[in-house]
Every structure is written in C-alpha cells, then in structure tokens.
Design a protein around this motif. Structure first.
Motif, PDB file in Angstrom:
ATOM      1  N   LYS A   1      -1.741  -7.054  10.849  1.00  0.00           N
ATOM      2  CA  LYS A   1      -3.201  -7.237  10.035  1.00  0.00           C
ATOM      3  C   LYS A   1      -3.859  -5.291  10.088  1.00  0.00           C
ATOM      4  O   LYS A   1      -2.760  -4.821  10.895  1.00  0.00           O
ATOM      5  CB  LYS A   1      -4.536  -7.873  11.685  1.00  0.00           C
ATOM      6  CG  LYS A   1      -4.332  -9.349  11.854  1.00  0.00           C
ATOM      7  CD  LYS A   1      -5.588  -9.736  12.000  1.00  0.00           C
ATOM      8  CE  LYS A   1      -5.194  -9.058  13.985  1.00  0.00           C
ATOM      9  NZ  LYS A   1      -6.577  -9.794  14.397  1.00  0.00           N
ATOM     10  N   PRO A   2      -4.502  -5.389   9.165  1.00  0.00           N
ATOM     11  CA  PRO A   2      -4.687  -3.669   9.126  1.00  0.00           C
ATOM     12  C   PRO A   2      -5.464  -3.462  10.261  1.00  0.00           C
ATOM     13  O   PRO A   2      -5.631  -4.513  11.645  1.00  0.00           O
ATOM     14  CB  PRO A   2      -5.688  -3.734   8.507  1.00  0.00           C
ATOM     15  CG  PRO A   2      -5.812  -4.901   7.185  1.00  0.00           C
ATOM     16  CD  PRO A   2      -5.203  -6.098   8.746  1.00  0.00           C
TER      17      PRO A   2
ATOM     18  N   PRO B   1       0.850  -1.383   0.007  1.00  0.00           N
ATOM     19  CA  PRO B   1      -0.225   0.201  -0.194  1.00  0.00           C
ATOM     20  C   PRO B   1       0.663   1.327   0.089  1.00  0.00           C
ATOM     21  O   PRO B   1       1.574   0.849   0.384  1.00  0.00           O
ATOM     22  CB  PRO B   1      -0.636  -0.009   1.661  1.00  0.00           C
ATOM     23  CG  PRO B   1      -0.300  -1.168   2.050  1.00  0.00           C
ATOM     24  CD  PRO B   1       0.301  -1.859   1.190  1.00  0.00           C
ATOM     25  N   GLU B   2       0.248   2.616  -0.636  1.00  0.00           N
ATOM     26  CA  GLU B   2       1.431   3.522  -0.816  1.00  0.00           C
ATOM     27  C   GLU B   2       0.443   3.944   0.044  1.00  0.00           C
ATOM     28  O   GLU B   2      -0.410   4.791   0.790  1.00  0.00           O
ATOM     29  CB  GLU B   2       0.790   4.304  -2.382  1.00  0.00           C
ATOM     30  CG  GLU B   2       1.406   3.191  -2.880  1.00  0.00           C
ATOM     31  CD  GLU B   2       1.170   4.004  -4.623  1.00  0.00           C
ATOM     32  OE1 GLU B   2       0.710   5.074  -4.664  1.00  0.00           O
ATOM     33  OE2 GLU B   2       1.952   3.439  -5.330  1.00  0.00           O
ATOM     34  N   GLY B   3       1.229   5.139   1.366  1.00  0.00           N
ATOM     35  CA  GLY B   3       1.191   6.305   1.602  1.00  0.00           C
ATOM     36  C   GLY B   3       1.888   6.695   3.160  1.00  0.00           C
ATOM     37  O   GLY B   3       3.170   5.664   2.612  1.00  0.00           O
ATOM     38  N   PRO B   4       2.054   7.086   4.035  1.00  0.00           N
ATOM     39  CA  PRO B   4       2.826   8.424   5.109  1.00  0.00           C
ATOM     40  C   PRO B   4       2.779   6.404   5.990  1.00  0.00           C
ATOM     41  O   PRO B   4       2.438   5.867   6.549  1.00  0.00           O
ATOM     42  CB  PRO B   4       2.793   8.162   5.698  1.00  0.00           C
ATOM     43  CG  PRO B   4       1.006   9.240   4.980  1.00  0.00           C
ATOM     44  CD  PRO B   4       0.560   8.282   4.044  1.00  0.00           C
ATOM     45  N   PRO B   5       4.150   6.040   6.308  1.00  0.00           N
ATOM     46  CA  PRO B   5       4.830   5.491   7.513  1.00  0.00           C
ATOM     47  C   PRO B   5       3.971   6.062   8.774  1.00  0.00           C
ATOM     48  O   PRO B   5       3.611   6.600   9.281  1.00  0.00           O
ATOM     49  CB  PRO B   5       6.166   5.308   7.013  1.00  0.00           C
ATOM     50  CG  PRO B   5       6.338   6.196   7.071  1.00  0.00           C
ATOM     51  CD  PRO B   5       5.775   6.792   5.885  1.00  0.00           C
ATOM     52  N   ILE B   6       3.611   4.117   9.634  1.00  0.00           N
ATOM     53  CA  ILE B   6       2.889   4.988  10.575  1.00  0.00           C
ATOM     54  C   ILE B   6       4.158   5.399  11.240  1.00  0.00           C
ATOM     55  O   ILE B   6       5.561   4.032  11.864  1.00  0.00           O
ATOM     56  CB  ILE B   6       1.610   3.227  10.970  1.00  0.00           C
ATOM     57  CG1 ILE B   6       0.585   3.333   9.867  1.00  0.00           C
ATOM     58  CG2 ILE B   6       1.224   3.720  12.245  1.00  0.00           C
ATOM     59  CD1 ILE B   6       0.108   5.136  10.783  1.00  0.00           C
TER      60      ILE B   6
END
Lengths: 92, 150
Positions: free
Chosen positions: B140-141, B115-120
């Motif tokens: 898990k999500p 998935p694309e996006g900023p890391p947590i």
C-alpha cells in the motif's frame, strides 16, 4: 503528530503510516508516542540511520511513497487538510 | 449448255443424296433429336461442295450460276431454349431464442500507472510494536513521517 495520527486513522487500511524518530532516547520517544499516536494507525520506531538513508537532515519531514517510489515530500508541518489532500491525490 | 446440264445433273444427284439421307423410311414416328439433324445438315453442304467444285474446275466462265447454293436445302435447326425450372424463393424465418441469462461481463483492468520518482531505500524497519516493515515489500502507499519527540 496528533494531526498526522488523525489523518492516518482516516486512511487506515489504505495507507501505512510509519513515524520515524531520531535524536532522542527510546523512553522519551515512546512516551511522546503514547501521547501523540493514540489511534493505533501510526506505527513508529527510533532509528537515526533511517534519516540518513532517506537523506532527511531535519524534522518534521514527510515522504509519501507509492509502489516503492517516492512521489511526494514536504518539509515542516503542514495543515491537516493539506496532508489529507496529499494522501488522497496519491491514492487516486 | 453442256456444262449446265452437267451441273444440273450434279445438283439433282446431290438433292437425291440429301433426300436419301433425310430418310424416306418413315419408320420413325418421332422426330429425331437435334444432334442427328445437325449432322445431316453439316453433311449436306459437304456433299454439295464436292459437286460444286467439279463445275468450277471445268467451267470457269459461269461462276454466277452456282446451283449449289440454290439446291442446298436449308436446314433450320430450331433450338428451343431449355426450360428453366421455376424457382420459388423460400424464406425461412428463424426466431432467435431469447437469452435466458445475462451475458457475462469481464472487467478489463488497465495496468496501474507506474509512479515516477526516486526509489525508496530498501530497508527493514523494526517497529515499536515488535513487527518489521520492509520498505520494498509495501503493498500500500506509505507515509514516512520523520519526527522527534522534542
């Protein structure tokens, strides 16, 4: 919060739901949690610093993460169906 | 005439020589194989050529009368084609055994899309139930809900 907890119960085992509270005392937060988070599918904590770490400046805010990456974020309360759809989309 | 007589004599001598080679022995009842016959045929012209060269050197005025070609016995070597063995096509029919067990199927799972996006943020959250939750180790999500009791 009851809506979130209800949806969390639907996706139990597929999604972890963590409710992060701030700006209150532990007793008040725990009391509210006992009233709202009844399914047991939502775990919670009280920690203001986590808001800062996620750059969240107000509440309610939802952040959905998959694989350690933030894939969705919404601000304010959202309808139950919309929350359910957001989780479903993230799982597909 | 003199020359012609010499030529005739030479031709006769060649014929006699050829006849001698061909064998008047008559001892062999079976015909000779092809190779010796061919050899004699080759030898014969050589002998006659030697005879024929003599008159050409002495009598150049009669090239037309060349008894060499007339006297040389024709040797026909009949070559029978080799008998080709008859071939019989034998077609074997192989009956494949029926499979008794279903072939195993291997499920090929495509790698999950990243998935694309900023890391947590990497955090260790101490939850109310006494457990800890490491954000970077989530399998898990995860839905993080920021809220307040008021």
């Amino acid at each position: 919060m009851p809506v979130v907890d209800s949806v969390a119960a639907e996706f139990a085992g597929q999604v972890d739901v963590i409710a992060i509270a701030w700006a209150s005392t532990y007793e008040k937060t725990a009391s509210a949690a006992r009233g709202f988070l009844t399914s047991g599918a939502t775990r919670w904590l009280l920690d203001d610093s986590v808001f800062a770490d996620f750059e969240v400046t107000y509440q309610p805010v939802g952040v959905f993460a998959v694989g350690g990456v933030e894939v969705n974020r919404w601000f304010g309360s959202i309808p139950e169906q919309e929350l359910r759809q957001a989780i479903t989309d993230a799982l597909s | 005439m003199r020359h012609r007589n010499r030529v005739a004599v030479a031709v006769l001598a060649a014929v006699i020589a050829v006849g001698g080679c061909g064998g008047g022995s008559g001892e062999q009842a079976t015909p000779e194989p092809a190779e010796p016959a061919t050899t004699s045929a080759v030898t014969t012209p050589a002998a006659t050529t030697a005879v024929a060269e003599a008159p050409s050197s002495t009598a150049a005025d009669s090239p037309a009368e060349s008894p060499t070609t007339a006297a040389a016995p024709e040797t026909t070597v009949a070559t029978e084609p080799a008998a080709t063995p008859e071939t019989t096509a034998v077609t074997e029919t192989t009956v494949a055994p029926e499979p008794t067990a279903a072939p195993e199927t291997t499920a090929v799972t495509a790698p999950a899309a990243v998935p694309e996006g900023p890391p947590i943020p990497a955090l260790t959250l101490e939850l109310d139930d006494g457990t800890t939750f490491v954000t970077t180790e989530a399998t898990k999500p995860v839905l993080y809900l920021f809220w307040a009791e008021w």
